[in-house]
Write an enzyme that holds these catalytic residues in place. Sequence first.
Site, mmCIF file in Angstrom:
data_model
loop_
_atom_site.group_PDB
_atom_site.id
_atom_site.type_symbol
_atom_site.label_atom_id
_atom_site.label_comp_id
_atom_site.label_asym_id
_atom_site.label_seq_id
_atom_site.Cartn_x
_atom_site.Cartn_y
_atom_site.Cartn_z
ATOM 1 N N HIS A 263 6.716 -7.580 5.263
ATOM 2 C CA HIS A 263 6.520 -6.121 5.356
ATOM 3 C C HIS A 263 7.422 -5.532 6.439
ATOM 4 C CE1 HIS A 263 2.182 -7.162 3.971
ATOM 5 N NE2 HIS A 263 2.770 -6.581 2.939
ATOM 6 N N LYS B 167 -12.784 -2.387 -2.040
ATOM 7 C CA LYS B 167 -12.131 -3.673 -1.751
ATOM 8 C C LYS B 167 -12.426 -4.061 -0.312
ATOM 9 C CE LYS B 167 -7.397 -5.333 -2.391
ATOM 10 N NZ LYS B 167 -6.051 -4.864 -2.764
ATOM 11 N N ARG C 82 8.903 -8.639 -4.626
ATOM 12 C CA ARG C 82 9.305 -10.045 -4.461
ATOM 13 C C ARG C 82 9.612 -10.689 -5.804
ATOM 14 N NH1 ARG C 82 3.822 -11.218 -1.459
ATOM 15 N NH2 ARG C 82 3.376 -9.990 -3.306
ATOM 16 N N SER D 179 0.050 -11.984 1.665
ATOM 17 C CA SER D 179 -1.044 -12.030 2.638
ATOM 18 C C SER D 179 -2.092 -13.045 2.206
ATOM 19 C CB SER D 179 -1.667 -10.636 2.799
ATOM 20 O OG SER D 179 -0.704 -9.742 3.327
HETATM 21 O O1 PNS Z 1 -0.632 -3.733 -0.745
HETATM 22 P P1 PNS Z 1 -1.195 -3.303 -2.070
HETATM 23 O O2 PNS Z 1 -2.663 -3.691 -2.184
HETATM 24 O O3 PNS Z 1 -0.392 -3.819 -3.225
HETATM 25 O O4 PNS Z 1 -1.110 -1.694 -2.096
HETATM 26 C C1 PNS Z 1 -1.566 -0.968 -3.211
HETATM 27 C C2 PNS Z 1 -1.595 0.550 -2.894
HETATM 28 C C3 PNS Z 1 -2.398 0.808 -1.645
HETATM 29 C C4 PNS Z 1 -0.161 1.033 -2.677
HETATM 30 C C5 PNS Z 1 -2.223 1.287 -4.115
HETATM 31 O O5 PNS Z 1 -3.451 0.700 -4.420
HETATM 32 C C6 PNS Z 1 -2.404 2.779 -3.869
HETATM 33 O O6 PNS Z 1 -1.464 3.528 -3.952
HETATM 34 N N1 PNS Z 1 -3.648 3.199 -3.554
HETATM 35 C C7 PNS Z 1 -3.975 4.589 -3.311
HETATM 36 C C8 PNS Z 1 -4.788 5.185 -4.473
HETATM 37 C C9 PNS Z 1 -3.876 5.768 -5.541
HETATM 38 O O7 PNS Z 1 -3.105 6.665 -5.305
HETATM 39 N N2 PNS Z 1 -3.992 5.224 -6.791
HETATM 40 C C10 PNS Z 1 -3.260 5.731 -7.936
HETATM 41 C C11 PNS Z 1 -1.848 5.215 -8.046
HETATM 42 S S1 PNS Z 1 -1.732 3.508 -8.413
#
Ligand code: PNS
Length: 173
Positions: free
Chosen positions: A26, A50, A99, A137
């Site tokens: 990151h 979560k 990745r 992670s």
């Molecule tokens: O590190 P991650 O878990 O892959 O991140 C995922 C994340 C946080 C980027 C995604 O879940 C997100 O954008 N969450 C916010 C809620 C949202 O906007 N959801 C709709 C679009 S997917």
Amino acid sequence: MGDDGQSRGISCAVYPGSFDPITFGHVNIVKRALKIFDRIIVAVAINTSKHGTFTIEERVDMMEDVFRGDANVEVASFSGLLVDYVRTVGARAILRGIRTVTDFDYEFQMALANKSLDPDVEQVFMMTEGKYLYHSSSIIKEIVSLGGAVHEMLPPIVEKRLSEKLRGRGTGS
Ligand code: PNS
């Protein structure tokens, strides 16, 4: 450079994620993105459904420590839709790292969803550097819980906190 004002404006991207916890992979994405954007907001998504290893406050705390020397990096958390947060902070783009092909499938779906929610927000994807390819992670947490070394994967403060959390003690380093 154009004369439309845009080219002289501060460009800001939001780098969202779970960051449970933040890894060198990151950090590498943020450092490289600073060559493209003037400012990066690294934003931890608050997902009430979560349950993570670290609380949101712990994640933010570690990330603030990791980026302490970077004046152009801000650490934050957000709840609700990402595109709404991006708009609220006045950013122009969402930054994500990729990745593998599996990542691509997931990112592509999210990108399409975000684009339909807000067509004005652009999404920028950076390929990981090879040495971070297998750093996720969840894999790192498994290695730490089984007593393996993760010096090359985690900033020292994160390694210490993760070891304390999963094994009840620090790394001794
Ligand atoms: O590190 P991650 O878990 O892959 O991140 C995922 C994340 C946080 C980027 C995604 O879940 C997100 O954008 N969450 C916010 C809620 C949202 O906007 N959801 C709709 C679009 S997917």
